[in-house]
Design a protein around this motif. Structure first.
Motif, PDB file in Angstrom:
ATOM      1  N   ALA B 139       0.922  -1.082  -0.180  1.00  6.38           N
ATOM      2  CA  ALA B 139      -0.112   0.038  -0.207  1.00  6.38           C
ATOM      3  C   ALA B 139       0.851   1.269  -0.126  1.00  6.38           C
ATOM      4  CB  ALA B 139      -0.966   0.047   1.075  1.00  6.38           C
ATOM      5  N   SER B 140       0.644   2.271  -0.603  1.00  7.86           N
ATOM      6  CA  SER B 140       1.186   3.470  -0.876  1.00  7.86           C
ATOM      7  C   SER B 140       0.746   4.462   0.178  1.00  7.86           C
ATOM      8  CB  SER B 140       1.315   4.181  -2.150  1.00  7.86           C
ATOM      9  OG  SER B 140       1.886   5.241  -2.361  1.00  7.86           O
ATOM     10  N   THR B 207     -10.757   8.401   2.308  1.00  8.44           N
ATOM     11  CA  THR B 207      -9.752   9.687   2.037  1.00  8.44           C
ATOM     12  C   THR B 207      -8.414   9.099   2.038  1.00  8.44           C
ATOM     13  OG1 THR B 207     -10.934  10.904   3.522  1.00  8.44           O
ATOM     14  CG2 THR B 207      -8.868  11.733   3.095  1.00  8.44           C
ATOM     15  N   GLY B 208      -7.979   8.040   2.924  1.00  7.14           N
ATOM     16  CA  GLY B 208      -6.568   7.576   2.865  1.00  7.14           C
ATOM     17  C   GLY B 208      -6.435   6.596   1.940  1.00  7.14           C
ATOM     18  N   TRP B 209      -7.353   5.636   1.609  1.00  7.08           N
ATOM     19  CA  TRP B 209      -7.309   4.636   0.544  1.00  7.08           C
ATOM     20  C   TRP B 209      -7.664   5.190  -0.721  1.00  7.08           C
ATOM     21  CZ3 TRP B 209      -9.663  -0.348   2.839  1.00  7.08           C
ATOM     22  CH2 TRP B 209      -9.189  -0.680   4.274  1.00  7.08           C
ATOM     23  N   GLY B 210      -8.383   6.160  -0.796  1.00  6.71           N
ATOM     24  CA  GLY B 210      -8.648   6.512  -2.299  1.00  6.71           C
ATOM     25  C   GLY B 210      -9.786   5.843  -2.929  1.00  6.71           C
ATOM     26  N   ARG B 260      -7.179   3.889  -4.683  1.00  4.48           N
ATOM     27  CA  ARG B 260      -5.845   4.728  -5.251  1.00  4.48           C
ATOM     28  C   ARG B 260      -4.556   4.212  -4.558  1.00  4.48           C
ATOM     29  NH1 ARG B 260      -7.476   9.783  -4.035  1.00  4.48           N
ATOM     30  NH2 ARG B 260      -6.179   9.347  -1.948  1.00  4.48           N
ATOM     31  N   ARG B 261      -4.526   3.711  -3.308  1.00  5.80           N
ATOM     32  CA  ARG B 261      -3.268   3.445  -2.761  1.00  5.80           C
ATOM     33  C   ARG B 261      -2.508   2.234  -3.292  1.00  5.80           C
ATOM     34  NH1 ARG B 261      -4.720   0.224   2.879  1.00  5.80           N
ATOM     35  NH2 ARG B 261      -6.290  -1.091   2.103  1.00  5.80           N
ATOM     36  N   PHE B 262      -3.168   1.452  -4.175  1.00  5.64           N
ATOM     37  CA  PHE B 262      -2.630   0.251  -4.909  1.00  5.64           C
ATOM     38  C   PHE B 262      -2.582   0.659  -6.413  1.00  5.64           C
ATOM     39  CE2 PHE B 262      -4.443  -1.909  -1.184  1.00  5.64           C
ATOM     40  CZ  PHE B 262      -3.328  -2.649  -0.633  1.00  5.64           C
ATOM     41  N   LYS B 263      -2.840   1.911  -6.971  1.00  7.06           N
ATOM     42  CA  LYS B 263      -2.782   2.062  -8.266  1.00  7.06           C
ATOM     43  C   LYS B 263      -1.322   1.713  -9.154  1.00  7.06           C
ATOM     44  CE  LYS B 263      -3.948   5.845 -11.141  1.00  7.06           C
ATOM     45  NZ  LYS B 263      -3.744   7.312 -11.201  1.00  7.06           N
ATOM     46  N   HIS B 264      -0.389   2.094  -8.240  1.00  8.11           N
ATOM     47  CA  HIS B 264       0.988   1.794  -8.841  1.00  8.11           C
ATOM     48  C   HIS B 264       1.152   0.253  -9.213  1.00  8.11           C
ATOM     49  CE1 HIS B 264       1.201   1.258  -4.382  1.00  8.11           C
ATOM     50  NE2 HIS B 264       2.287   0.299  -4.839  1.00  8.11           N
TER      51      HIS B 264
END
Ligand SMILES: Cc1ncc(C[n+]2csc(CCOP(=O)(O)OP(=O)(O)O)c2C)c(N)n1
Ligand code: SF4
Lengths: 404, 291
Positions: B139-140, B207-210, B260-264
């Motif tokens: 997780a980012s 908010t934090g995870w997106g 979003r936190r795993f988007k990369h």
């Protein structure tokens, strides 16, 4: 005139200082005790544990916590839930409690804790000085310092009465010199249960955690509100100045014992030189004063019992006619080369018309003995200050040059 | 069922912590005293002079909630009020797995009669999404960001429920805000069991995870359905109940791509192999709990 201290010799027993304190805590009828062992406080919590094991403290829970941090944290909860609470610690344990100290005072929880004062690490030292409590002076706790075992024992009951007063609601530290008082056997009158019940009413808090009447404790305060909380704490501290005096007198009325209120004085009436100090060292100072008085040196003692709140007016009153004031501190504010009592005494006098020279000595760090000779030398130097003015404002004593 | 957490608190829209607190209170009932360490929940519910709590509530510090709870429990006992109120501690994952760990360990070892609910949003949200011991692998976050040479948080989540089982707690359970009934029932059960009980609730933070503010519950359910967050109960050290997934087990990819936190993982070279490692974590859970 201060009341005369009437010690009933027939009631005296010879006990260890820690035992006298543990016994005092017991007869104050605590509901929750939470503590963690650390030298030289350990005997207090051991004695209390034994009282618990023997069923001698009714309606009380003893929490054997895993650290000082949790010891005081548990009391946040118990005090808010309406319990009378007790703990004891020293040195590293007190430093570990730092964040919780603010919390307790900010929530106006009247916890009482004995501090068996000890030096702080590094280097590690188990012996007495006052650095531990002095480092916590701005946390909103009352700080009372005791001269001897009888005083610290009696101070325990006084502290509850002061802290739990509805106009005060501030926690108290009762400070006793580690080893010097905690591990010494002295004849004392242990606090009697019946007299203590008469003196100290049961704790009946107005605000408690109770599902029948839900309240929020420790809410989040933005800049619109925070200042007022601090202001109210300071107001309570100022009210405590009178309360400490009153309680000392009320204690005298019930028990016949008195050690001063905010301060105490010894042979100050006509003194040119006034020595100021806190804790057990004042016993030594009194003996030196007697010796010097025989040689017509006009020297007296101002013992500070209450360091927080700081007794500005009481001090001014005593030192106003002196020719020099000498302050002994078992602590240092590093970076200022001064002890806290010295700094605060000076600042108390600055905006007044009292123009007495004040000099400071840092003594007895990490348990170094404070000898008669040292105090006599300090008084001799004070006599010079009267003649020639201040040459050195604040200094360490008895530094071993050969070790530097 | 009456909500003991008033509406109008200041949490983000779709806030997981608010849901978790509300469900936990539904389980515990109104005769409870809540201890709440520093974190989103505390800050958003008690801006002085307001409070969202319809039960007695106390905050002290970030790292001592379980100790404060111990004290309340001891006081209730000493004052003869132990049957009048249950002690319910509710803390974030940071307060639970990291900074408050010692105080929780102490309270459980001493056997205080309290229920600790961890609201696990998998990072320090109140200070702006920094990693915690509960942040999952890859997780980012702002202190474990993905970057040219990083896939994000390099370590898997600390297994807190297992640690609590090892403390000998009579009841330890995992739950999720995606399954409100499950959570309410488990908290109820936990508060009714004598001794220290532990409820670990998964709580996706918009908010934090997106993810979109309307998707909190969906994301929570997906974590369970992929096997990444198994729901089980442990009583006196034995697994007594597991929520089975049957044939509907979803690939972790479906869960990861919602956030979003795993988007990369979907854009960086080598992302596929990393996703496979996360799948392996889920597979292990599926096997271990027979999901
Ligand atoms: C001793 C201390 N260190 C750091 C902080 C700053 N701080 C406040 S809340 C928080 C994170 C809370 O995270 P978590 O427990 O996971 O709860 P969340 O906000 O995510 O719900 C941090 C680091 C603090 N209040 N106290
Ligand atoms: S950041 Fe997350 S946990 Fe915090 S208030 Fe917003 S949604 Fe709730």
């Amino acid at each position: 005139m201060a009341p005369e201290n009437k010690l009933d010799k027939s009631k005296m027993v010879v006990v260890e200082g820690s035992y006298a304190v543990a016994h005092a805590a017991k007869v104050c009828r605590p509901n929750v005790i939470s503590a963690y062992p650390i030298t030289p406080q350990t005997h207090i919590v051991e004695d209390l544990s034994q009282f618990m094991a023997d069923g001698e403290i009714p309606n009380c829970e003893y929490i054997n916590v895993e650290s000082e941090f949790s010891a005081l944290s548990a009391l946040v909860g118990s005090s808010a839930a309406g319990a009378r609470c007790y703990s004891a610690t020293t040195s590293q344990g007190l430093e570990l409690m730092h964040e919780v100290l603010f919390n307790i005072s900010g929530m106006r929880l009247p916890v009482v804790m004995t501090i068996a004062n000890r030096a702080v690490s590094a280097p590690i030292s188990i012996w007495n000085d006052h650095q531990d409590a002095i480092s916590q002076r701005d946390t909103g706790w009352l700080q009372l310092y005791a001269e001897n075992i009888q005083e610290v024992s009696d101070m325990t009951a006084q502290a509850y009465k002061i802290s739990e007063d509805k106009d005060i609601l501030m926690p108290s530290m009762t400070c006793m010199d580690g080893f010097i008082l905690s591990h010494v056997y002295e004849p004392v009158v242990l606090l009697e249960q019946d007299l203590t019940d008469e003196f100290l009413p049961t704790y009946e808090p107005e605000y408690v955690l109770d599902p029948k009447n839900p309240m929020s404790f420790g809410a989040f305060a933005d800049p619109n509100y925070y200042t007022e909380f601090r202001y109210m704490q300071e107001q309570a501290m100022q009210r405590a100045l009178k309360k400490i005096e009153d309680v000392a007198n009320e204690f005298y009325d019930v028990y016949g014992r008195y050690y001063g209120g905010l301060i105490d004085e010894y042979r100050t009436d006509d003194a040119d030189i006034i020595i100021m100090a806190m804790g057990s060292i004042v016993g030594t100072i009194k003996d030196v004063i007697d010796k010097l008085r025989d040689r017509n040196v006009k020297v007296g003692l101002l013992k500070v019992r209450s360091f927080r709140p700081f007794p500005v007016e009481a001090i001014k009153n005593v030192v106003k006619d002196a020719k020099v004031v000498v302050v002994l501190d078992k602590n240092i504010s590093l970076g200022l080369n001064e002890g806290a009592l010295f700094t605060e005494t000076k600042s108390s006098l600055y905006n007044t018309d009292i123009r007495v020279p004040v000099v400071g000595y840092m003594v007895g760090h990490g348990g170094r003995d404070i000898k008669f000779d040292t105090i006599e030398k300090i008084v001799a130097e004070a006599e010079d200050v009267i003649k020639t003015g201040i040459k050195i404002e604040s200094q360490f004593t008895d530094v071993k040059e050969e070790l530097l | 069922m009456k909500s003991l957490l008033a509406p109008g608190h200041r949490g983000c829209a779709g806030c997981c912590d608010a849901m978790a607190a509300k469900f936990a209170l539904m389980g515990a009932g109104e005769d409870c005293i809540v201890v709440n360490p520093t974190g989103c929940l505390e800050v958003m519910t008690t801006p002085f002079p307001e409070t969202a709590w319809d039960v007695p509530w106390i905050h002290s510090l970030f790292e001592n909630a379980a100790a404060v709870g111990s004290g309340i429990e001891a006081a209730l006992k000493a004052l003869g009020k132990a049957d009048k109120a249950k002690v319910l501690v509710m803390g974030g994952d940071g307060a639970t797995l990291d900074i408050g760990m010692r105080s929780i360990s102490g309270a459980f070892e001493r056997g205080h009669n309290l229920t600790y609910v961890c609201i696990d949003n998998e990072a320090y949200m109140n200070t702006g999404v920094q990693r915690s011991g509960a942040t999952p692998y890859n997780a980012s976050t702002t202190t474990s960001p993905s970057g040219k040479v990083s896939f994000g948080n390099p370590r898997p989540k600390k297994n807190m429920p297992a640690i609590m089982v090892a403390h000998g707690a009579p009841y330890v359970t995992t739950t999720s805000i995606g399954y409100p009934k499950d959570m309410i029932n488990k908290v109820k059960k936990a508060t009714e069991i004598e001794g220290p009980t532990y409820v670990h609730s998964h709580a996706p933070c918009t908010t934090g995870w997106g993810f979109d503010t309307s998707k909190t519950v969906e994301v929570a359910k997906m974590a369970v359905q992929t096997g990444l967050w198994p729901l089980y109960e442990v009583e006196d050290g034995e697994v007594t109940k597991v929520r089975k997934l049957g044939k509907n087990i979803k690939p972790v990819e479906e869960y990861l791509k919602m956030q979003r936190r795993f988007k990369h993982l979907f854009t960086m070279e080598g992302g596929e192999a990393e996703i496979a490692k996360i799948q392996a974590i889920a597979d292990k859970n599926i096997e271990e709990f027979g999901l």
